[in-house]
Design an enzyme around this catalytic site. Structure first.
Site, PDB file in Angstrom:
ATOM      1  N   HIS A  13       2.876  13.267  -2.411  1.00  0.00           N
ATOM      2  CA  HIS A  13       3.592  11.976  -2.553  1.00  0.00           C
ATOM      3  C   HIS A  13       5.073  12.262  -2.351  1.00  0.00           C
ATOM      4  CE1 HIS A  13       4.207   7.931  -4.733  1.00  0.00           C
ATOM      5  NE2 HIS A  13       5.385   8.321  -4.266  1.00  0.00           N
ATOM      6  N   HIS A  15       8.929  10.772  -0.554  1.00  0.00           N
ATOM      7  CA  HIS A  15       9.771   9.798   0.155  1.00  0.00           C
ATOM      8  C   HIS A  15      10.766  10.562   1.024  1.00  0.00           C
ATOM      9  CE1 HIS A  15       8.416   6.333  -2.240  1.00  0.00           C
ATOM     10  NE2 HIS A  15       8.275   7.240  -3.195  1.00  0.00           N
ATOM     11  N   LYS A  99      -1.373   3.023   1.346  1.00  0.00           N
ATOM     12  CA  LYS A  99      -0.635   2.917   0.092  1.00  0.00           C
ATOM     13  C   LYS A  99      -0.647   1.487  -0.432  1.00  0.00           C
ATOM     14  CE  LYS A  99       2.334   3.745  -3.188  1.00  0.00           C
ATOM     15  NZ  LYS A  99       3.128   4.848  -3.699  1.00  0.00           N
ATOM     16  N   LEU A 219      10.376   5.093 -11.321  1.00  0.00           N
ATOM     17  CA  LEU A 219       9.225   4.243 -11.625  1.00  0.00           C
ATOM     18  C   LEU A 219       7.933   4.930 -11.204  1.00  0.00           C
ATOM     19  CD1 LEU A 219      10.644   0.774 -10.579  1.00  0.00           C
ATOM     20  CD2 LEU A 219      10.015   1.500 -12.896  1.00  0.00           C
TER      21      LEU A 219
HETATM   22  O1  DOR Z   1      11.077   6.089  -8.749  1.00  0.00           O
HETATM   23  C1  DOR Z   1      10.557   5.662  -7.734  1.00  0.00           C
HETATM   24  N1  DOR Z   1      11.209   5.677  -6.546  1.00  0.00           N
HETATM   25  N2  DOR Z   1       9.327   5.155  -7.809  1.00  0.00           N
HETATM   26  C2  DOR Z   1       8.758   4.528  -6.772  1.00  0.00           C
HETATM   27  O2  DOR Z   1       7.672   4.055  -6.912  1.00  0.00           O
HETATM   28  C3  DOR Z   1       9.497   4.364  -5.489  1.00  0.00           C
HETATM   29  C4  DOR Z   1      10.523   5.362  -5.341  1.00  0.00           C
HETATM   30  C5  DOR Z   1      11.506   5.047  -4.228  1.00  0.00           C
HETATM   31  O3  DOR Z   1      11.069   4.721  -3.122  1.00  0.00           O
HETATM   32  O4  DOR Z   1      12.704   5.144  -4.455  1.00  0.00           O
HETATM   33 ZN    ZN Z   2       6.944   7.107  -4.743  1.00  0.00          ZN
END
Ligand code: DOR
Ligand code: ZN
Length: 343
Positions: A13, A15, A99, A219
């Site tokens: 997981h 980003h 997702k 989150l």
């Molecule tokens: O903390 C988070 N950041 N939780 C998420 O679900 C998304 C992520 C983000 O894309 O910045």
């Molecule tokens: Zn995430």
């Protein structure tokens, strides 16, 4: 023990963002991880197979010369997703998961799902073809306390979806509660759960006690200490259904330090050092390789990496920030001195 060699880890997981931010953060993941499940919550989101292919090409173009890294692409599920496009993306090998963001749950989730009946045809198709669904497991109802949103999601959304779609492979992502740990433990092998590095280290006091700490806000939000301990116990247990998904989520400091700051912890640079320490503290260094390198591939039906990574007991140093052309991004501070370096 002063040296550990593991099959090269994967991040289930991640980003990576796009453009300048991607160029700044990608080398930090590629330095330690062979592959990663790439989150599709760009603006606009990666919804179609054509968008996923184009995003994959941009990631490969941003990879520095001499580094190797395989992005495992995902599609962002919307109520308009075409099950045939999803099946074609899976058949071609391009896409490894879909997702599910409940609409409004987190960063760039506005195009996510509000009416779960609308996505039933896609979920049924995914169950048929064996394509996993990665789930951001929080309800978004304003009357549900933010600290309860994961537990309520399991009862009201996740369990009903799984019962209605037998055989659907589901990853409960970035779990944060003992409720999620207990649920995951009680299910069959169609269910996996990822755990982040930061949720093994912080509880809600780290965010809120003694002043507000925006760099610890993510989150799902970190919960009480008893939940952190349940996550540590799950991660270090060796149980195959738990594996690493860092949810490393870079935001510029300017966007974190706002009256309404962004959610996300940027852990790509120091995740492996932190995890080695966490597993060592819990007397579970022998379980680290399962968590970072074996359980994830087993769930996704992929081979374990043949290359390796070696950690040595030498205190590492990490810069407090990674610089991007968009501005500095703060590296997650575990709050203790690290003792393991990646060689
Ligand atoms: O903390 C988070 N950041 N939780 C998420 O679900 C998304 C992520 C983000 O894309 O910045
Ligand atoms: Zn995430």
């Amino acid at each position: 023990m002063t040296t550990i060699t593991l099959a090269r880890p994967d991040d289930w997981h991640l980003h990576l963002r796009d453009g300048a931010m991607m160029r700044a953060v990608l080398p930090h993941s590629a330095a330690h991880f062979a592959r990663a499940i790439i989150m599709p919550n760009l603006v606009p989101p990666v919804v179609t197979s054509a968008q996923a292919k184009a995003y994959r090409d941009r990631i490969m173009a941003a990879l520095p010369e001499g580094m190797s890294f395989e992005p495992l692409m995902t599609l962002y599920l919307t109520e308009d997703t075409d099950p045939n496009d999803v099946a074609a993306a899976h058949a071609s090998g391009l896409v490894k998961a879909v997702k599910l963001y409940p609409a409004g749950a987190t960063t760039n989730s506005a195009s996510g799902v509000a009416n779960f009946d609308a996505v039933r045809p896609t979920l049924e198709r995914m169950a048929e073809i064996g394509l996993p669904l990665c789930v951001h497991g929080e309800v978004t109802d304003h009357d549900i306390d933010i600290f309860d949103r994961e537990a309520v999601f399991i009862d009201r959304v996740l369990d009903p979806i799984r019962r209605a779609t037998p055989g659907l492979r589901v990853v409960m992502e970035h779990i944060t509660t003992s409720n999620a740990v207990d649920y995951a433990r009680a299910q069959d092998g169609t269910l996996g759960a990822t755990i982040t590095t930061h949720h093994l280290v912080i509880n809600r006091n780290h965010i809120l006690a003694g002043g507000i700490k925006p760099h610890y806000y993510c989150l799902p939000v970190a919960k009480r200490e008893e939940h952190r301990l349940a996550l540590r116990n799950a991660a270090t247990s060796g149980a195959a259904r738990f594996f690493l998904g860092t949810d490393s989520a870079p935001h510029t400091d300017a966007n974190k330090l706002l009256p309404c700051g962004c959610a996300g912890c940027f852990t790509a640079p120091n995740t492996m050092s932190i995890l080695a320490q966490v597993f060592e503290e819990d007397g579970a260094l022998d379980k680290l390789e399962g968590f970072t390198s074996k359980n994830g591939p087993a769930f996704y039906g992929l081979p374990v990496n043949t290359s390796t990574i070696t950690l040595t007991k030498i205190p590492p140093t990490f810069p407090p920030h990674v610089d991007s052309d968009d501005g500095p991004v703060t590296v997650f501070d575990p709050g203790f001195d690290l003792t393991w370096s990646v060689q």
